[in-house]
Write a protein that holds these residues in place. Structure first.
Motif, PDB file in Angstrom:
ATOM      1  N   PHE A 513      26.461 100.522  67.830  1.00 20.09           N
ATOM      2  CA  PHE A 513      26.885  99.126  67.751  1.00 20.09           C
ATOM      3  C   PHE A 513      28.313  99.095  67.205  1.00 20.09           C
ATOM      4  O   PHE A 513      28.638  99.802  66.247  1.00 20.09           O
ATOM      5  N   ASN A 514      29.151  98.284  67.822  1.00 14.78           N
ATOM      6  CA  ASN A 514      30.565  98.224  67.448  1.00 14.78           C
ATOM      7  C   ASN A 514      30.922  96.889  66.811  1.00 14.78           C
ATOM      8  O   ASN A 514      30.231  95.883  66.990  1.00 14.78           O
ATOM      9  N   GLY A 515      32.039  96.901  66.065  1.00 17.49           N
ATOM     10  CA  GLY A 515      32.601  95.671  65.522  1.00 17.49           C
ATOM     11  C   GLY A 515      31.824  95.039  64.396  1.00 17.49           C
ATOM     12  O   GLY A 515      31.949  93.835  64.160  1.00 17.49           O
ATOM     13  N   LEU A 516      31.037  95.820  63.662  1.00 21.74           N
ATOM     14  CA  LEU A 516      30.269  95.259  62.547  1.00 21.74           C
ATOM     15  C   LEU A 516      31.168  95.064  61.329  1.00 21.74           C
ATOM     16  O   LEU A 516      32.017  95.900  61.022  1.00 21.74           O
ATOM     17  N   LYS A 517      30.972  93.945  60.622  1.00 24.18           N
ATOM     18  CA  LYS A 517      31.768  93.631  59.442  1.00 24.18           C
ATOM     19  C   LYS A 517      30.873  93.593  58.201  1.00 24.18           C
ATOM     20  O   LYS A 517      29.713  93.191  58.287  1.00 24.18           O
ATOM     21  N   PRO A 518      31.407  93.995  57.039  1.00 18.33           N
ATOM     22  CA  PRO A 518      30.599  93.947  55.814  1.00 18.33           C
ATOM     23  C   PRO A 518      30.365  92.514  55.356  1.00 18.33           C
ATOM     24  O   PRO A 518      31.098  91.589  55.728  1.00 18.33           O
ATOM     25  N   ASN A 519      29.340  92.320  54.530  1.00 19.17           N
ATOM     26  CA  ASN A 519      29.079  91.003  53.949  1.00 19.17           C
ATOM     27  C   ASN A 519      30.002  90.761  52.757  1.00 19.17           C
ATOM     28  O   ASN A 519      30.894  91.577  52.466  1.00 19.17           O
ATOM     29  N   ALA A 520      29.790  89.663  52.054  1.00 23.15           N
ATOM     30  CA  ALA A 520      30.665  89.306  50.938  1.00 23.15           C
ATOM     31  C   ALA A 520      30.598  90.315  49.804  1.00 23.15           C
ATOM     32  O   ALA A 520      31.521  90.398  48.978  1.00 23.15           O
ATOM     33  N   GLN A 521      29.540  91.093  49.733  1.00 27.14           N
ATOM     34  CA  GLN A 521      29.391  92.128  48.700  1.00 27.14           C
ATOM     35  C   GLN A 521      29.915  93.492  49.162  1.00 27.14           C
ATOM     36  O   GLN A 521      29.699  94.495  48.489  1.00 27.14           O
ATOM     37  N   GLY A 522      30.598  93.527  50.301  1.00 30.86           N
ATOM     38  CA  GLY A 522      31.166  94.784  50.787  1.00 30.86           C
ATOM     39  C   GLY A 522      30.119  95.757  51.280  1.00 30.86           C
ATOM     40  O   GLY A 522      30.269  96.965  51.117  1.00 30.86           O
ATOM     41  N   LYS A 523      29.065  95.266  51.916  1.00 29.27           N
ATOM     42  CA  LYS A 523      27.969  96.119  52.368  1.00 29.27           C
ATOM     43  C   LYS A 523      27.634  95.860  53.838  1.00 29.27           C
ATOM     44  O   LYS A 523      27.773  94.733  54.339  1.00 29.27           O
ATOM     45  N   LEU A 524      27.193  96.892  54.506  1.00 28.52           N
ATOM     46  CA  LEU A 524      26.455  96.753  55.755  1.00 28.52           C
ATOM     47  C   LEU A 524      24.988  96.905  55.374  1.00 28.52           C
ATOM     48  O   LEU A 524      24.529  98.016  55.091  1.00 28.52           O
TER      49      LEU A 524
END
Length: 547
Positions: A513-524
């Motif tokens: 999977f491409n283009g995933l961004k972390p959440n507000a806590q800097g996590k996937l």
């Protein structure tokens, strides 16, 4: 007889040659144990090489480890002893110094090879094999010095010069052709070892030492990485000289700090880590760290676990009980940071990652921890060389030990998980050049909170159905295991059936999977949710796609 300085350098070169060898790249746990024993020897701390210390510091056993009831140290040292013998029979048969572990001892012994004499038995033709190599012990004792101030790094003897002389020190002492031949042999060996170290791609790369410690770069070599750079790993509040984690990384005891005090976490277990030692001690209060770094770009990781405040602690409280700020060379990294809120609870390992960290003009990374509500703290600090604009790849094998794949990529032991269980299945897996990567799996209902910096990421999940199937223990086939996978609440896979997608049991399958961004806590945050029976995964890879 060479002087002490030269002797130490030759020993360092011998250690580096073994450590960077193909033989030990395939055995990361033994490489980690070898590294620990040699480091203690060179520090002059050979007296500390006791079964308990080795079990806890090198093999990651808990503090209540009892050598009289658990023979893991003796077993692993025996395996290391045999692996060293194999190395010197094959890959290291031309090495000038031989390292061994005498029976009944945990202290490395260095012996020097004599000249190899060619002879043959009556049955062998003139082209017969070389006979046994004669060795003799190196007469010098283990070098002494302050603990934590010795490095296991090959140093070219050509760079060492005698005082007041324009020629190398070692050259001024050569008085015999055989000694000249010996030093030339050593120099060639060092150049080969340095070449190997410069081209290896995985986490087994011994880096240059800072403050005398053996440290390991965790990223593949890149044109953007200065060759003088090195990883720095500090355990805040840790009073011992070093700790070797499950991935084989060497963490130094607390150093380079100003202010604050130290303490330890009362609980033995922290969620999302197999290395609780990284979170058991901390520096607390009004403090800073002034860490010397070579010029270049680094990936910075800060480690936290809130164990004082929380609904199930003696102190009580929860969100808002501790809030603080972290800056790097005056620039904000974390503002109004609440570890408990960031991690999702107390007693949970939390890591924050930052890219493009560089030392200031004075050569220091200056981290300042400032109080908002209650005292700030940090458990560990890690700065690893990286490519500008990107963090290093994150590769996780759902196993208790690390793994090196066919391309030389390093896969860490399982981490960042919560829930589920590990299973080990030594079942041959097809459709992959790395069947060993599928020998372990995490199964059940579980999640991974993988810390990353801002950016976009490619995620690869690796699967193989090694339980269900006509020829496997669970029987069945398609439809026996179905589950969903989410990333930060967005579905990646729905009603996913590994057996059906792979076309058979014991067959490797990848989903990317491409283009995933972390959440507000800097996590996937990856959630594996069962639909029919348990969810499972064998390996996880995260690669920075930022430009």
């Amino acid at each position: 007889m060479p002087d002490v300085i030269e002797s130490i350098e030759l020993k360092k070169a011998a250690i580096a040659a073994v450590f960077s060898s193909r033989t030990f790249a395939k055995c990361p746990n033994l490489a980690r144990l070898f590294q620990y024993l040699c480091q203690k020897y060179l520090e002059g701390s050979a007296s500390d090489l006791k079964e308990y210390n080795i079990g806890v510091d090198a093999l990651g056993r808990p503090s209540d480890f009892d050598p009289s009831k658990n023979a893991i140290v003796r077993v692993e040292v025996y395996r290391l002893r045999e692996k060293l013998k194999k190395y010197y029979r094959d890959e290291g048969k031309s090495d000038a110094l031989v390292i061994s572990l005498p029976s009944g001892s945990y202290i490395p012994q260095f012996t020097r090879r004599g000249e190899i004499k060619e002879s043959r038995s009556p049955e062998e033709p003139a082209s017969g094999r070389l006979q046994k190599v004669q060795s003799k012990p190196v007469a010098l004792p283990p070098p002494a010095g302050p603990k934590g101030h010795v490095s296991i790094i090959p140093v070219n003897p050509l760079t060492k010069t005698a005082a007041g002389s324009g020629s190398p020190r070692w050259l001024s002492r050569l008085k015999h052709p055989a000694l000249i031949k010996f030093y030339l042999f050593i120099i060639v060996g060092l150049l080969i070892a340095i070449g190997v170290l410069a081209t290896r791609k995985s986490g087994y790369l011994p880096a240059e030492a800072r403050s005398g410690s053996l440290l390991r770069a965790s990223a593949a070599a890149s044109p953007a990485v200065n060759s003088a750079q090195q990883a720095v790993r500090i355990l805040a509040g840790y009073t011992k000289a070093q700790y070797v984690d499950r991935a084989g990384h060497v963490w130094q005891g607390d150093r380079d700090y100003e202010g604050g005090g130290t303490s330890s976490q009362p609980q033995p277990f922290f969620a999302r880590t197999l290395d609780p030692t990284l979170f058991r001690t901390f520096r607390l209060g009004d403090f800073s760290y002034n860490i010397p770094l070579h010029p270049g770009t680094y990936e910075l990781r800060l480690y936290f676990a809130e164990a004082i405040y929380g609904p199930d602690t003696l102190s009580g409280g929860g969100e808002g009980s501790r809030v603080f700020t972290v800056t790097a060379n005056g620039k904000p990294l974390l503002s109004n940071f609440d570890v408990l809120s960031d991690a999702g609870g107390n007693g949970i390992a939390d890591v924050r990652v930052f890219k493009d960290i560089t030392p200031g003009p004075d050569g220091y990374l200056r981290l300042k921890f400032g109080r908002n509500i209650s005292d700030p703290f940090v458990d560990a600090i890690e700065a690893v060389p990286s490519e500008r604009g990107k963090i290093n790849p994150i590769r996780i094998a759902t196993q208790e030990d690390c793994f090196t794949d066919h391309a030389g990529n390093f896969w860490s032991p399982d981490r960042y998980f919560k829930g589920g269980r590990l299973a080990v299945r030594k079942i041959p897996v097809s459709n992959t050049p790395d069947p060993g990567l599928f020998s372990g799996e995490r199964y059940g209902s579980f999640s991974y909170a993988i810390p990353v910096a801002e950016g976009k990421y490619k995620l690869t999940l690796k699967f193989a159905e090694t339980f269900f199937g006509p020829n496997n223990a669970g029987g069945g086939g398609a439809g026996s295991r179905i589950f969903d996978v989410y990333c930060n609440g967005v579905a990646l896979l729905r009603n996913f059936d590994v057996f059906k997608q792979a076309g058979a049991e014991n067959r490797a399958l990848e989903e990317t999977f491409n283009g995933l961004k972390p959440n507000a806590q800097g996590k996937l945050v990856l959630e594996f949710v069962p639909v029919v029976n348990y969810a499972s995964v064998n390996a996880i890879e995260v690669v920075d796609e930022s430009k």
